[in-house]
Design a protein around this motif. Structure first.
Motif, mmCIF file in Angstrom:
data_model
loop_
_atom_site.group_PDB
_atom_site.id
_atom_site.type_symbol
_atom_site.label_atom_id
_atom_site.label_comp_id
_atom_site.label_asym_id
_atom_site.label_seq_id
_atom_site.Cartn_x
_atom_site.Cartn_y
_atom_site.Cartn_z
ATOM 1 N N SER A 76 52.699 75.817 20.032
ATOM 2 C CA SER A 76 54.129 75.653 20.303
ATOM 3 C C SER A 76 54.384 74.529 21.298
ATOM 4 C CB SER A 76 54.704 76.964 20.839
ATOM 5 O OG SER A 76 54.035 77.334 22.034
ATOM 6 N N THR A 97 46.293 79.920 21.417
ATOM 7 C CA THR A 97 47.141 81.042 21.818
ATOM 8 C C THR A 97 48.080 81.444 20.679
ATOM 9 O OG1 THR A 97 47.043 80.371 24.136
ATOM 10 C CG2 THR A 97 48.860 81.819 23.501
ATOM 11 N N PHE A 98 48.680 80.454 20.039
ATOM 12 C CA PHE A 98 49.589 80.727 18.923
ATOM 13 C C PHE A 98 48.840 81.442 17.800
ATOM 14 C CE2 PHE A 98 52.546 79.948 15.486
ATOM 15 C CZ PHE A 98 53.777 79.867 16.097
ATOM 16 N N TYR A 99 47.649 80.960 17.495
ATOM 17 C CA TYR A 99 46.848 81.574 16.434
ATOM 18 C C TYR A 99 46.456 83.012 16.801
ATOM 19 C CZ TYR A 99 43.230 82.432 12.996
ATOM 20 O OH TYR A 99 42.486 82.984 11.992
ATOM 21 N N ASN A 100 46.013 83.222 18.038
ATOM 22 C CA ASN A 100 45.600 84.560 18.473
ATOM 23 C C ASN A 100 46.779 85.534 18.541
ATOM 24 O OD1 ASN A 100 42.892 83.820 18.678
ATOM 25 N ND2 ASN A 100 43.094 83.217 20.817
ATOM 26 N N SER A 101 47.955 85.026 18.858
ATOM 27 C CA SER A 101 49.136 85.885 18.971
ATOM 28 C C SER A 101 49.790 86.184 17.627
ATOM 29 C CB SER A 101 50.180 85.220 19.878
ATOM 30 O OG SER A 101 49.676 85.066 21.176
ATOM 31 N N TRP A 102 49.829 85.189 16.745
ATOM 32 C CA TRP A 102 50.608 85.310 15.518
ATOM 33 C C TRP A 102 49.784 85.208 14.242
ATOM 34 C CZ3 TRP A 102 55.179 87.064 16.760
ATOM 35 C CH2 TRP A 102 55.713 86.740 17.997
ATOM 36 N N SER A 143 47.426 75.734 23.426
ATOM 37 C CA SER A 143 48.613 76.275 22.765
ATOM 38 C C SER A 143 48.313 76.676 21.324
ATOM 39 C CB SER A 143 49.741 75.240 22.805
ATOM 40 O OG SER A 143 50.909 75.757 22.225
#
Length: 136
Positions: free
Chosen positions: A10, A91-96, A88
């Protein structure tokens, strides 16, 4: 004059002009020769970094940062921008569960939105001698 930078996850990091990015990439390519990994530098220039390449790129960027000479300090903002977008993207991949890849982009609207929404398949079909989207 359009502004160029990195996007990943992001995050969007605006860094300068296309000619300044090319200067950084020349420097980066020379440093990548030490790591014997031209595929990553080629993908960064022309396409995007694959999810499975993020850790390797992160390690290389950290090594390059540690070895910067005083006359190479001007490239620190680019290396830090790559690191920010790597983090980022992870993190985006791990979260979503969605990979928003690290790539070079035009940071000005509406071009940024166009690049963000461009399907990865359009990057994948670029031939090595074709201009990357950020230089068009």
């Amino acid at each position: 004059m359009r502004h160029i930078g990195f996007m990943g996850g992001s995050s969007l990091v605006e860094l300068g002009t296309a000619s300044e990015m090319i200067e950084f990439l020349d420097f980066f390519n020379k440093k990548m020769e030490d790591h014997e990994n031209n595929e990553i530098s080629s993908r960064l220039y022309n396409k995007y970094i694959k999810l499975e390449q993020l850790e390797k790129l992160d390690s290389i960027v950290k090594d390059i940062k540690l070895a910067l000479s005083p006359d190479e300090d001007k490239y620190l903002k680019y290396l830090s921008g790559i690191e920010m977008c790597i983090e980022s993207a992870k993190t985006f991949y791990n979260s979503w569960g969605i990979y928003q890849p690290l790539k070079i982009t035009v940071t000005d609207a509406p071009y940024y939105i166009e690049d963000k929404n461009r399907p990865l398949e359009q990057y994948d079909i670029l031939k090595p001698n074709e201009s990357p989207f950020w230089l068009r």
